[in-house]
Motif scaffolding. Structure first.
Motif, PDB file in Angstrom:
ATOM      1  N   ALA A 156       0.835  -1.208   0.000  1.00  0.00           N
ATOM      2  CA  ALA A 156       0.000   0.000   0.000  1.00  0.00           C
ATOM      3  C   ALA A 156       0.867   1.256   0.000  1.00  0.00           C
ATOM      4  CB  ALA A 156      -0.929  -0.009   1.215  1.00  0.00           C
ATOM      5  N   LEU A 157       1.957   1.245   0.756  1.00  0.00           N
ATOM      6  CA  LEU A 157       2.866   2.387   0.780  1.00  0.00           C
ATOM      7  C   LEU A 157       3.549   2.574  -0.573  1.00  0.00           C
ATOM      8  CD1 LEU A 157       4.386   1.780   4.319  1.00  0.00           C
ATOM      9  CD2 LEU A 157       3.072   3.802   3.644  1.00  0.00           C
ATOM     10  N   LYS A 158       3.887   1.474  -1.206  1.00  0.00           N
ATOM     11  CA  LYS A 158       4.489   1.554  -2.529  1.00  0.00           C
ATOM     12  C   LYS A 158       3.489   2.121  -3.526  1.00  0.00           C
ATOM     13  CE  LYS A 158       6.650  -1.321  -6.110  1.00  0.00           C
ATOM     14  NZ  LYS A 158       7.041  -2.702  -6.506  1.00  0.00           N
ATOM     15  N   GLN A 159       2.221   1.667  -3.435  1.00  0.00           N
ATOM     16  CA  GLN A 159       1.184   2.131  -4.349  1.00  0.00           C
ATOM     17  C   GLN A 159       0.935   3.636  -4.195  1.00  0.00           C
ATOM     18  OE1 GLN A 159      -0.458   0.501  -6.708  1.00  0.00           O
ATOM     19  NE2 GLN A 159      -1.690   2.287  -7.243  1.00  0.00           N
ATOM     20  N   THR A 160       1.081   4.149  -2.974  1.00  0.00           N
ATOM     21  CA  THR A 160       0.806   5.568  -2.700  1.00  0.00           C
ATOM     22  C   THR A 160       2.089   6.391  -2.632  1.00  0.00           C
ATOM     23  OG1 THR A 160       0.781   5.127  -0.315  1.00  0.00           O
ATOM     24  CG2 THR A 160      -1.326   5.027  -1.484  1.00  0.00           C
ATOM     25  N   GLN A 161       3.160   5.861  -3.204  1.00  0.00           N
ATOM     26  CA  GLN A 161       4.446   6.564  -3.209  1.00  0.00           C
ATOM     27  C   GLN A 161       4.893   6.955  -1.800  1.00  0.00           C
ATOM     28  OE1 GLN A 161       1.931   7.850  -5.634  1.00  0.00           O
ATOM     29  NE2 GLN A 161       2.740   6.101  -6.769  1.00  0.00           N
ATOM     30  N   GLY A 162       4.609   6.079  -0.831  1.00  0.00           N
ATOM     31  CA  GLY A 162       5.090   6.268   0.522  1.00  0.00           C
ATOM     32  C   GLY A 162       4.256   7.208   1.374  1.00  0.00           C
ATOM     33  N   ASN A 163       3.111   7.661   0.894  1.00  0.00           N
ATOM     34  CA  ASN A 163       2.272   8.577   1.670  1.00  0.00           C
ATOM     35  C   ASN A 163       1.451   7.772   2.674  1.00  0.00           C
ATOM     36  OD1 ASN A 163      -0.122  10.213   2.393  1.00  0.00           O
ATOM     37  ND2 ASN A 163       0.817  11.690   0.989  1.00  0.00           N
ATOM     38  N   VAL A 164       1.763   7.923   3.958  1.00  0.00           N
ATOM     39  CA  VAL A 164       1.116   7.143   5.009  1.00  0.00           C
ATOM     40  C   VAL A 164      -0.377   7.447   5.089  1.00  0.00           C
ATOM     41  CG1 VAL A 164       1.070   6.679   7.496  1.00  0.00           C
ATOM     42  CG2 VAL A 164       3.267   6.917   6.320  1.00  0.00           C
ATOM     43  N   THR A 165      -0.735   8.708   4.926  1.00  0.00           N
ATOM     44  CA  THR A 165      -2.144   9.090   4.991  1.00  0.00           C
ATOM     45  C   THR A 165      -2.943   8.408   3.887  1.00  0.00           C
ATOM     46  OG1 THR A 165      -1.651  11.229   5.991  1.00  0.00           O
ATOM     47  CG2 THR A 165      -3.758  11.022   4.863  1.00  0.00           C
ATOM     48  N   HIS A 166      -2.437   8.451   2.664  1.00  0.00           N
ATOM     49  CA  HIS A 166      -3.145   7.825   1.550  1.00  0.00           C
ATOM     50  C   HIS A 166      -3.143   6.301   1.679  1.00  0.00           C
ATOM     51  CE1 HIS A 166      -2.471  11.604  -1.178  1.00  0.00           C
ATOM     52  NE2 HIS A 166      -3.379  11.777  -0.228  1.00  0.00           N
TER      53      HIS A 166
END
Length: 486
Positions: A447-457
């Protein structure tokens, strides 16, 4: 969201004492920006605010997450305002000045309804773009014979005032059919009001359906119309009708027969013109035999009966449904999946689907998220689907066989006379715990990879709070600064 600072402080303090994590915004523009960056379970918004008003905020919030309930606050509590907000998709509305008890009840009911919607597979499968020519009518995807039979019934009864009872397992699309009946009738421009009877406490059922007058009970600081009144001229959809308590069934029967009622605490008779559509996943005839559902009410509801097929009974519809969900999640997750490998599609078509369409939707969402190539492969599917080739009945025998195998003695048991079951059970527990940790870690990292590391997203994608994700990352040894995007 409210432009009155004192009101924000009061509501925040009140809901905070009830154990909720509360965030505030002073206008609709600030609220919209906040919703894009945070996972929010429930929205409470004023109707009239500067920059972006409550109705615009409601529409934007519904586009972002249709399952998230929105409650409107208004000092202009007329029936017209309520109808507009509820027709747009608001869960409920509260008039100012409000009673704290009323706010607590509405919040609990809204979150309960959201939880039931998440657990129940009956959320709409709306069609924004048909996956294949000729596979969608009335917003329903399918070309199997049971679905063609359903199309024929909708065509015949949609534009009539006849009461309809929709039955079927959870996840077969009962609300979708109810909407199709409304939107293909002459009432389409009037309200479509839905009520989940399972989410309403029994002692509040009457005031929810029929409304109440000021002073009718503690917390009734102003008069409020009920759902029947709000739906007048349109359609009222009573989901989980089997959950209505016996004492309310008598009053509901009277309304259906005479089209009139009185508000709680009122003496004025109110007449309404409502087309009723009810739905249940229970066997109401069995409930009648058990004494929990009135026979006369059943026959009044069962004028036209629509029995929805389970997904395993319409397997030829699985490929077009899969195509639709891939297109849907490509857009939502910013992916470009082109299709499904033949062996994966065969497995999807042979699975038993106890959760019906919603389960299929969740499986495809996960597959689209985790697929690394241009097509979904067998290994991208969930473990339940991969390991269950046959329909449900055959799978039960297979599971029993696996359990028998698990009882075999362990060669590494230190004391064969002690009894292998206990030692194997402990070992299995440790293996399961370790496997769950690996799975959780893998999900979070992906999930972090999918959101480019954005924890909130990533938290929004995983459908947990940002704080919950941070705690889980700490537990699994995933340091946030290594993943937070710059």
């Amino acid at each position: 969201m409210d432009d009155e600072a004192n009101l924000r402080r009061v509501l925040s303090a009140q809901l905070g004492r009830d154990g909720y994590e509360v965030h505030t915004a002073e206008d609709g523009e600030e609220a919209l920006a906040f919703l894009k960056e945070h996972h929010i379970d429930l929205v409470i918004t004023d109707l009239r605010m500067p920059k972006v008003d409550g109705m615009d905020l409601l529409r934007a919030a519904m586009r972002d997450d249709p399952t998230r309930p929105v409650v409107m606050l208004t000092a202009h509590g007329t029936v017209d305002n309520a109808v507009e907000a509820l027709k747009t998709g608001a869960f409920d509305y509260i008039t100012k000045p409000f009673d704290q008890h009323e706010v607590r009840l509405v919040v609990r009911k809204a979150l309960r309804t959201r939880d039931l919607a998440s657990a129940d597979a009956s959320r709409d499968v709306a069609v924004s773009a048909s996956p294949r020519e000729g596979t969608a009518r009335f917003g329903i995807i399918g070309e199997s014979q049971p679905i063609h039979d359903l199309y024929a019934i909708i065509e015949r009864v949609a534009d009539t005032p006849t009461t309809v009872l929709i039955t079927g397992e959870s996840g077969t699309g009962k609300e979708l059919v109810a909407r199709a009946l409304h939107e293909n009738s002459s009432r389409r421009d009037r309200p479509f009001i839905k009520v989940n009877c399972a989410a309403i406490p029994k002692d509040l059922m009457e005031s929810e359906l029929f409304g109440y007058e000021r002073g009718a009970f503690t917390g009734a600081v102003a008069s409020k119309p009920g759902r029947f009144e709000l739906a007048s001229g349109g359609t009222l959809f009573l989901d989980e009708i089997g959950e209505i308590p016996n004492e309310m069934q008598v009053k509901l029967l009277r309304v259906l027969q005479e089209s009139e009622f009185e508000r709680v605490g009122g003496i004025k008779t109110i007449r309404v013109d409502v087309r009723l559509v009810a739905a249940t996943n229970r066997d109401l005839k069995r409930e009648i035999g058990a004494g929990s559902f009135r026979e006369d009410l059943f026959y009044r509801l069962n004028v036209v009966s629509i029995a929805l097929p389970a997904l395993r009974e319409r397997r030829t519809d699985i490929p077009p449904l899969v195509s639709y969900f891939i297109a849907k999640f490509n857009a939502r997750l910013r992916k470009n999946i082109e299709g499904v490998e033949p062996d994966a599609l065969e497995r999807l078509s042979s699975y038993g689907w106890p959760g019906n369409i919603r389960e299929l939707e969740n499986v495809i969402e996960r597959a689209v998220l985790f697929a690394d190539g241009a097509r979904i492969r067998l290994e991208d599917l969930s473990e339940e689907v991969r390991s269950n080739v046959a329909p449900v009945g055959a799978a039960t025998a297979s599971a029993s066989s696996s359990l028998e195998g698990a009882r075999a003695p362990s060669p590494s048991s230190p004391d064969p006379q002690q009894g292998e079951t206990g030692s194997i059970s402990d070992g299995l527990k440790e293996q399961v715990k370790a496997a769950m940790s690996r799975l959780e870690r893998d999900l979070i990292v992906r999930a972090l990879k999918q959101t480019q590391g954005n924890v909130t997203h990533a938290a929004r994608l995983l459908k947990i709070s940002r704080k919950g994700l941070q705690l889980k990352m700490k537990e699994l040894g995933l340091r946030e600064r290594e993943h937070e995007s710059t």
